[in-house]
Enzyme design. Structure first.
Site, PDB file in Angstrom:
ATOM      1  N   MET A  23      15.310  22.082  48.791  1.00 54.59           N
ATOM      2  CA  MET A  23      14.859  22.254  47.410  1.00 54.59           C
ATOM      3  C   MET A  23      13.639  23.173  47.314  1.00 54.59           C
ATOM      4  SD  MET A  23      13.551  19.447  44.639  1.00 54.59           S
ATOM      5  CE  MET A  23      15.118  18.701  44.281  1.00 54.59           C
ATOM      6  N   ARG A  83      39.966  37.714  27.561  1.00 54.63           N
ATOM      7  CA  ARG A  83      38.810  36.883  27.254  1.00 54.63           C
ATOM      8  C   ARG A  83      38.622  37.046  25.747  1.00 54.63           C
ATOM      9  NH1 ARG A  83      33.606  37.978  30.951  1.00 54.63           N
ATOM     10  NH2 ARG A  83      33.401  39.516  29.315  1.00 54.63           N
ATOM     11  N   TYR A 113      18.057  19.873  57.089  1.00 56.51           N
ATOM     12  CA  TYR A 113      19.041  18.851  56.715  1.00 56.51           C
ATOM     13  C   TYR A 113      20.387  19.130  57.361  1.00 56.51           C
ATOM     14  CZ  TYR A 113      15.952  17.164  52.995  1.00 56.51           C
ATOM     15  OH  TYR A 113      14.917  16.635  52.281  1.00 56.51           O
ATOM     16  N   LYS A 159      21.229  40.781  27.702  1.00 52.72           N
ATOM     17  CA  LYS A 159      21.609  39.372  27.513  1.00 52.72           C
ATOM     18  C   LYS A 159      21.010  38.523  28.636  1.00 52.72           C
ATOM     19  CE  LYS A 159      26.003  40.164  29.867  1.00 52.72           C
ATOM     20  NZ  LYS A 159      27.434  40.449  29.644  1.00 52.72           N
TER      21      LYS A 159
HETATM   22  C1  LIG Z   1      27.538  41.818  30.019  1.00 54.46           C
HETATM   23  C2  LIG Z   1      28.365  42.831  29.351  1.00 54.46           C
HETATM   24  C3  LIG Z   1      28.270  44.168  29.734  1.00 54.46           C
HETATM   25  C4  LIG Z   1      27.408  44.636  30.875  1.00 54.46           C
HETATM   26  O1  LIG Z   1      28.096  44.397  32.076  1.00 54.46           O
HETATM   27  P1  LIG Z   1      27.448  44.843  33.477  1.00 54.46           P
HETATM   28  O2  LIG Z   1      28.509  44.554  34.462  1.00 54.46           O
HETATM   29  O3  LIG Z   1      26.253  43.962  33.673  1.00 54.46           O
HETATM   30  O4  LIG Z   1      27.086  46.250  33.346  1.00 54.46           O
HETATM   31  C5  LIG Z   1      29.009  45.090  29.027  1.00 54.46           C
HETATM   32  N1  LIG Z   1      29.820  44.713  28.009  1.00 54.46           N
HETATM   33  C6  LIG Z   1      29.951  43.427  27.642  1.00 54.46           C
HETATM   34  C7  LIG Z   1      30.851  43.077  26.528  1.00 54.46           C
HETATM   35  C8  LIG Z   1      29.235  42.437  28.294  1.00 54.46           C
HETATM   36  O5  LIG Z   1      29.347  41.167  27.920  1.00 54.46           O
END
Ligand SMILES: *Cc1c(COP(=O)(O)O)cnc(C)c1O
Length: 378
Positions: free
Chosen positions: A315, A141, A267, A46
């Site tokens: 930046m 969640r 800065y 992802k």
């Molecule tokens: C992103 C995700 C993972 C992977 O998590 P990591 O901590 O990056 O290994 C696994 N399961 C779900 C549902 C996720 O959204």
């Protein structure tokens, strides 16, 4: 330095680039496999493979049993790259018409709520779908509550649109002391006599709890560990888990300054020299994805030698202490994280920790203006 010419001959506006280390991705995937030898491994890609680029990471990770992601365009991209194996949508579909793409591309998808079951029930397809029914085992969640889980399973099981049902959940505390026992209890109690494959583990659970057969189950979902970050840093680092950095962010010194005692840097004059010292100015700032909150003292490598940031990140530039680097000059290599040409490494976790964040955020935030090159791809 082998890369110097490259960094100055391609049409880069500034001497900065990111490298993606294909061989390290492959190594880290093998580490996931070794941690759970009898389970299958989803490579979680992802967020554009955690900032690495799906197309760049794909070849190196193709020994995975499947790819897991959220975005339908990224799923399409994987099919376009030639991946015919399993793809799992970790959040399932976002609207009913997404199911058409699931049918067409043969995407497996999470079902985490009743609405997604309603959409499936109305979906017209000749291709029954494989779904992963997700339980909320305490993270609150996504997922169905344990008390609603069995009814959802029964409903799905009655749908002609559904082929196989797998069971999944996600841990809130696999990386910490609170652990996964409570979630395992909840999941186990609510699924005891349900058939189907199971998937529970992210990277932290894979590494820390994968020796327990009930925890590793049938599929693990390995994300961050593939990208050379320890999911439980600073309790453990990548050396402990035998993981390798997969992303290097490096730039060059574009200037130096000689400071007198009492001179300040950058800065807000946040750093004051206590004695005469030399500093270097690096062609990397927060617009490249370097964290603006990294304070003075954050580690950085110059010519492969560890030194520290001084003054605020701006930046387009950061400033670094050259006290231990009398030979550093304009053009010297600066490794913000990852691997120096000279061989030293600076784990992304150390930089993230200094800046009050996690490796995940830094790799995902690599800015579009930074040219990225695949190192060691086939
Ligand atoms: C992103 C995700 C993972 C992977 O998590 P990591 O901590 O990056 O290994 C696994 N399961 C779900 C549902 C996720 O959204």
């Amino acid at each position: 330095m082998p890369t110097r010419r490259r960094m100055h001959t391609c049409d880069m506006p500034r001497p900065i680039e990111a490298l993606i280390h294909a061989e390290a991705l492959t190594h880290n995937l093998a580490r996931a496999r070794a941690a759970v030898p009898d389970a299958r491994v989803w490579a979680v890609v992802k967020a554009n493979a955690y900032g690495h680029g799906i197309a760049r990471a794909f070849e190196a990770l193709r020994a995975a049993d499947g790819f897991a992601l959220l975005d339908l365009a990224e799923a399409q991209q994987l099919r376009d790259l030639g991946w015919r194996g399993p793809i799992l949508l970790l959040e399932g579909v976002f609207e009913p018409r997404d199911l058409e793409l699931c049918s067409r591309l043969n995407l497996w998808h999470t079902v985490h709520c009743e609405a997604q079951i309603d959409w499936l029930a109305m979906h017209k397809t000749q291709q029954p779908h494989r779904v992963f029914l997700k339980m909320n085992s305490g993270m609150n969640r996504l997922g169905l509550r344990p008390t609603a889980f069995r009814a959802a399973w029964t409903r799905l099981n009655a749908l002609p649109q559904v082929d196989e049902i797998s069971l999944m959940s996600h841990f809130s505390d696999a990386d910490g002391d609170r652990g996964i026992a409570a979630a395992m209890q909840v999941f186990g109690d609510a699924t005891r006599d349900l058939p189907g494959e199971r998937s529970l583990c992210n990277s932290a659970a894979t590494l820390r709890h994968g020796d327990d057969a009930a925890v590793r189950a049938d599929w693990v979902r390995a994300g961050i560990m593939l990208y050379g970050s320890a999911p439980d840093f600073p309790a453990h680092d990548i050396a402990h888990w035998n993981l390798r950095p997969t992303m290097t962010l490096r730039a060059r010194l574009i200037g130096t300054q000689e400071l007198q005692a009492g001179d300040t840097v950058g800065y807000g004059s946040r750093f004051t020299a206590e004695a005469p010292m030399r500093i270097g100015v690096v062609a990397c700032g927060y617009a490249d994805g370097y964290p603006r909150h990294a304070p003075s003292g954050t580690p950085v490598l110059v010519d492969g030698v560890r030194t520290r940031l001084v003054g605020r990140v701006s930046m387009d530039m950061v400033t670094v202490d050259l006290g231990a680097l009398p030979h550093a000059v304009r053009g010297s290599e600066v490794t913000l994280w990852g691997r120096a040409s000279a061989g030293a490494t600076l784990p992304i976790d150390e930089v993230a920790h200094a800046a009050g964040t996690v490796g995940y955020e830094l790799m995902c935030a690599l800015a579009a203006r930074v040219p990225v090159r695949l190192d060691g791809g086939s």
